[in-house]
Design an enzyme around this catalytic site. Structure first.
Site, PDB file in Angstrom:
ATOM      1  N   SER A   1      -4.086   7.186  12.661  1.00  0.00           N
ATOM      2  CA  SER A   1      -3.738   7.128  14.088  1.00  0.00           C
ATOM      3  C   SER A   1      -4.998   7.282  14.956  1.00  0.00           C
ATOM      4  CB  SER A   1      -2.737   8.236  14.430  1.00  0.00           C
ATOM      5  OG  SER A   1      -3.413   9.466  14.532  1.00  0.00           O
TER       6      SER A   1
ATOM      7  N   GLU B   1     -10.395  -1.104   5.868  1.00  0.00           N
ATOM      8  CA  GLU B   1      -9.170  -1.453   6.598  1.00  0.00           C
ATOM      9  C   GLU B   1      -9.413  -1.367   8.103  1.00  0.00           C
ATOM     10  OE1 GLU B   1      -5.905   1.140   5.622  1.00  0.00           O
ATOM     11  OE2 GLU B   1      -4.550   0.200   7.051  1.00  0.00           O
TER      12      GLU B   1
ATOM     13  N   GLN C   1       0.848  -1.201   0.000  1.00  0.00           N
ATOM     14  CA  GLN C   1       0.000   0.000   0.000  1.00  0.00           C
ATOM     15  C   GLN C   1       0.882   1.249   0.000  1.00  0.00           C
ATOM     16  OE1 GLN C   1      -1.986   0.644   3.755  1.00  0.00           O
ATOM     17  NE2 GLN C   1      -3.617   1.874   2.843  1.00  0.00           N
TER      18      GLN C   1
HETATM   19  C1  FAD Z   1       4.102  -0.358  11.316  1.00  0.00           C
HETATM   20  C2  FAD Z   1       3.464   0.595  10.349  1.00  0.00           C
HETATM   21  C3  FAD Z   1       3.055   0.128   9.118  1.00  0.00           C
HETATM   22  C4  FAD Z   1       2.510   1.007   8.186  1.00  0.00           C
HETATM   23  N1  FAD Z   1       2.194   0.515   6.947  1.00  0.00           N
HETATM   24  C5  FAD Z   1       1.810   1.382   5.988  1.00  0.00           C
HETATM   25  C6  FAD Z   1       1.607   0.930   4.642  1.00  0.00           C
HETATM   26  O1  FAD Z   1       1.758  -0.251   4.338  1.00  0.00           O
HETATM   27  N2  FAD Z   1       1.281   1.845   3.712  1.00  0.00           N
HETATM   28  C7  FAD Z   1       1.094   3.156   4.004  1.00  0.00           C
HETATM   29  O2  FAD Z   1       0.775   3.913   3.105  1.00  0.00           O
HETATM   30  N3  FAD Z   1       1.266   3.622   5.263  1.00  0.00           N
HETATM   31  C8  FAD Z   1       1.625   2.767   6.257  1.00  0.00           C
HETATM   32  N4  FAD Z   1       1.834   3.220   7.539  1.00  0.00           N
HETATM   33  C9  FAD Z   1       1.749   4.659   7.795  1.00  0.00           C
HETATM   34  C10 FAD Z   1       0.609   5.077   8.673  1.00  0.00           C
HETATM   35  O3  FAD Z   1      -0.601   5.089   7.978  1.00  0.00           O
HETATM   36  C11 FAD Z   1       0.974   6.481   9.230  1.00  0.00           C
HETATM   37  O4  FAD Z   1       2.075   6.299  10.111  1.00  0.00           O
HETATM   38  C12 FAD Z   1      -0.156   7.144   9.962  1.00  0.00           C
HETATM   39  O5  FAD Z   1      -1.174   7.516   9.090  1.00  0.00           O
HETATM   40  C13 FAD Z   1       0.324   8.383  10.750  1.00  0.00           C
HETATM   41  O6  FAD Z   1       1.023   9.251   9.925  1.00  0.00           O
HETATM   42  P1  FAD Z   1       2.489   9.784  10.306  1.00  0.00           P
HETATM   43  O7  FAD Z   1       3.315   8.618  10.716  1.00  0.00           O
HETATM   44  O8  FAD Z   1       2.975  10.619   9.187  1.00  0.00           O
HETATM   45  O9  FAD Z   1       2.293  10.668  11.603  1.00  0.00           O
HETATM   46  P2  FAD Z   1       1.811  12.187  11.657  1.00  0.00           P
HETATM   47  O10 FAD Z   1       0.636  12.371  10.762  1.00  0.00           O
HETATM   48  O11 FAD Z   1       2.986  13.081  11.430  1.00  0.00           O
HETATM   49  O12 FAD Z   1       1.318  12.316  13.154  1.00  0.00           O
HETATM   50  C14 FAD Z   1       2.229  12.439  14.265  1.00  0.00           C
HETATM   51  C15 FAD Z   1       1.414  12.480  15.541  1.00  0.00           C
HETATM   52  O13 FAD Z   1       0.539  13.644  15.529  1.00  0.00           O
HETATM   53  C16 FAD Z   1      -0.818  13.250  15.706  1.00  0.00           C
HETATM   54  N5  FAD Z   1      -1.693  14.093  14.858  1.00  0.00           N
HETATM   55  C17 FAD Z   1      -1.494  14.410  13.560  1.00  0.00           C
HETATM   56  N6  FAD Z   1      -2.503  15.189  13.095  1.00  0.00           N
HETATM   57  C18 FAD Z   1      -3.371  15.353  14.143  1.00  0.00           C
HETATM   58  C19 FAD Z   1      -4.608  16.053  14.296  1.00  0.00           C
HETATM   59  N7  FAD Z   1      -5.178  16.709  13.280  1.00  0.00           N
HETATM   60  N8  FAD Z   1      -5.234  15.992  15.509  1.00  0.00           N
HETATM   61  C20 FAD Z   1      -4.669  15.306  16.546  1.00  0.00           C
HETATM   62  N9  FAD Z   1      -3.493  14.650  16.448  1.00  0.00           N
HETATM   63  C21 FAD Z   1      -2.839  14.655  15.269  1.00  0.00           C
HETATM   64  C22 FAD Z   1      -0.886  11.798  15.259  1.00  0.00           C
HETATM   65  O14 FAD Z   1      -1.923  11.094  15.875  1.00  0.00           O
HETATM   66  C23 FAD Z   1       0.484  11.288  15.713  1.00  0.00           C
HETATM   67  O15 FAD Z   1       0.433  10.935  17.067  1.00  0.00           O
HETATM   68  C24 FAD Z   1       2.335   2.377   8.503  1.00  0.00           C
HETATM   69  C25 FAD Z   1       2.717   2.841   9.770  1.00  0.00           C
HETATM   70  C26 FAD Z   1       3.283   1.967  10.683  1.00  0.00           C
HETATM   71  C27 FAD Z   1       3.696   2.493  12.028  1.00  0.00           C
END
Ligand code: FAD
Length: 398
Positions: free
Chosen positions: A383, A244, A126
């Site tokens: 998240s 999902e 993905q």
């Molecule tokens: C083990 C693992 C597997 C994954 N596999 C895939 C995959 O196969 N394909 C894929 O595309 N993605 C994948 N992901 C990515 C996952 O979807 C993202 O990590 C997730 O959407 C969070 O985005 P970010 O890591 O950029 O964190 P950020 O968006 O930068 O967020 C950082 C922190 O801020 C908080 N936050 C952000 N915005 C807000 C808001 N508006 N209000 C309150 N809190 C907020 C978040 O909750 C988080 O705690 C994976 C992630 C992990 C950890």
């Protein structure tokens, strides 16, 4: 909501139980019992058994290879596979891109991709998240520029689970940089062997190679690989995320997880008595069990809605939050049970390790890596903070 199983349902449950007992791959069971890391072939071994039986994609419409089971039968299936400690199949083909293709794809896309997802011939990954686009997914910058009958894709994806094994990936790409964020995105299927794709590993806290960075440098993809209309990929993306989240709740697997904790705690000693006799430990197990029962009823309500023809809505966010928190608490309790026996194996056992494990068994060897690995559940699939925002707006109307 009728919670009693009919005689037909009970007969179905027996059929499923017998099938699993007779057909679950023995080698895979052995590896699970030892707490070994599982390979792609291990995952495929169970996938192929189910494909042969016609049971690999219970939720798909029958015309595309689904089982035609009722919602109750699907519930029984997930209960029974969890009860028997069967591994969960990789979701990227079966529960993510498959439903997108049969819902939004062209007849050619359906004919080409669906049978190969069912057989396990193609593994998918993905390509949604990017370094600057996770929670704020619509901020994605990977560009697909049309050149004749091809798109030329440039950009970077991250956290791409199992990309190292994937034959195909579904990528969200910006096709109109001038449109409003969510309106200029397309959903494109990419052959991972196409020149210009580089997959770089990210090693997780538990020492596993599960996620990757994916770099796309002038990757040429035929236009016929775009699903749905150009610039309307957000529709497919949202559809996929709602499906999902329901799968992420993992209620049946967590029920089995609590049962296992009870079984282990009944034989592990805490002083002269069993750990389960310790009132502090028992209280934690009971609290977890009560939360899980409440979640189970929420899932049953969602399933009842589905049986009445309603798709998963914003309430799937509740399932995601509570399900993922419970999964984390289960691994916390398991690590507590393992105590110092969990410590030497915090990076897990890999194939070729020649150390002899100490401690009470495979569950203790896996306790620390599982604990670390499960920290992901409150992050991926959107998240939990974001899910709370969705509930506040869409369910509570705040
Ligand atoms: C083990 C693992 C597997 C994954 N596999 C895939 C995959 O196969 N394909 C894929 O595309 N993605 C994948 N992901 C990515 C996952 O979807 C993202 O990590 C997730 O959407 C969070 O985005 P970010 O890591 O950029 O964190 P950020 O968006 O930068 O967020 C950082 C922190 O801020 C908080 N936050 C952000 N915005 C807000 C808001 N508006 N209000 C309150 N809190 C907020 C978040 O909750 C988080 O705690 C994976 C992630 C992990 C950890």
């Amino acid at each position: 909501m009728d919670l009693d199983f009919s005689p037909e349902d009970l007969a179905f449950r027996d059929e499923v139980r017998t099938f699993i007992a007779e057909n679950y791959p023995k080698e895979l069971r052995g590896k699970q019992d030892e707490g070994d890391e599982l390979s792609k072939e291990d995952f495929l071994s169970w996938h192929k058994v189910l494909h042969k039986k016609g049971w690999v994609a219970p939720a798909w419409p029958v015309e595309y290879g689904g089982t035609g089971w009722t919602v109750t039968q699907r519930f029984i299936w997930s209960e029974e596979t969890a009860r028997a400690d069967c591994i969960r199949l990789m979701p990227f083909g079966l529960t993510m891109v498959g439903p997108v293709i049969y819902t939004f794809g062209t007849p050619e896309q359906k004919a080409k991709f669906l049978p190969r997802i069912l057989s396990g011939e193609d593994w998918w990954c993905q390509g949604y998240s990017e370094p600057g686009a996770g929670s704020d997914l619509a901020n994605l910058r990977t560009r697909a520029v049309r050149e004749g009958d091809h798109y030329v894709i440039n950009g970077q994806k991250t956290w791409t689970t199992m990309a190292q094994h994937a034959d195909w990936g579904f990528f969200l790409c910006r096709t109109d940089p001038d449109a409003k964020a969510q309106e200029g995105i397309s959903f494109i299927l990419v052959d991972m062997k196409t020149p210009g794709i580089e997959v770089r590993p990210i090693i997780t806290l538990g020492g596993e190679h599960e996620v990757n960075e994916v770099f796309l440098d002038n990757v040429r993809v035929p236009v016929e690989n775009r699903v749905f209309e150009e610039n309307k990929g957000w529709t497919c993306a949202k559809f996929l995320l709602a499906h999902e989240r329901v799968g992420i709740a993992g209620v049946a697997a967590s029920k089995r997880g609590i049962e296992r904790i009870r079984e282990i705690a009944a034989t592990e000693l805490d002083g002269e008595k069993s750990l389960l006799a310790n009132p502090f430990f028992r209280r934690k197990v009971a609290e977890l069990e009560m939360d899980l029962t409440a979640l189970e009823f929420t899932e049953l309500r969602t399933l009842a809605g589905e049986a009445a023809g309603k798709g998963p809505g914003p309430e799937s966010s509740v399932l995601k939050i509570k399900g993922s928190e419970i999964q984390q608490r289960l691994t916390e309790l398991t690590l507590e049970m393992a105590g110092h026996y969990g410590a030497p194996y915090f990076r897990g056992f890999g194939e070729g390790d020649n150390e002899h494990p100490i401690g009470p068994g495979g569950w203790a060897n896996r306790a620390a890596p599982s604990y670390f690995n499960t920290r992901k559940t409150t992050i991926y699939g959107g998240s939990n903070e974001i899910q709370r925002n969705i509930i506040a707006k869409m369910v509570l109307g705040l």
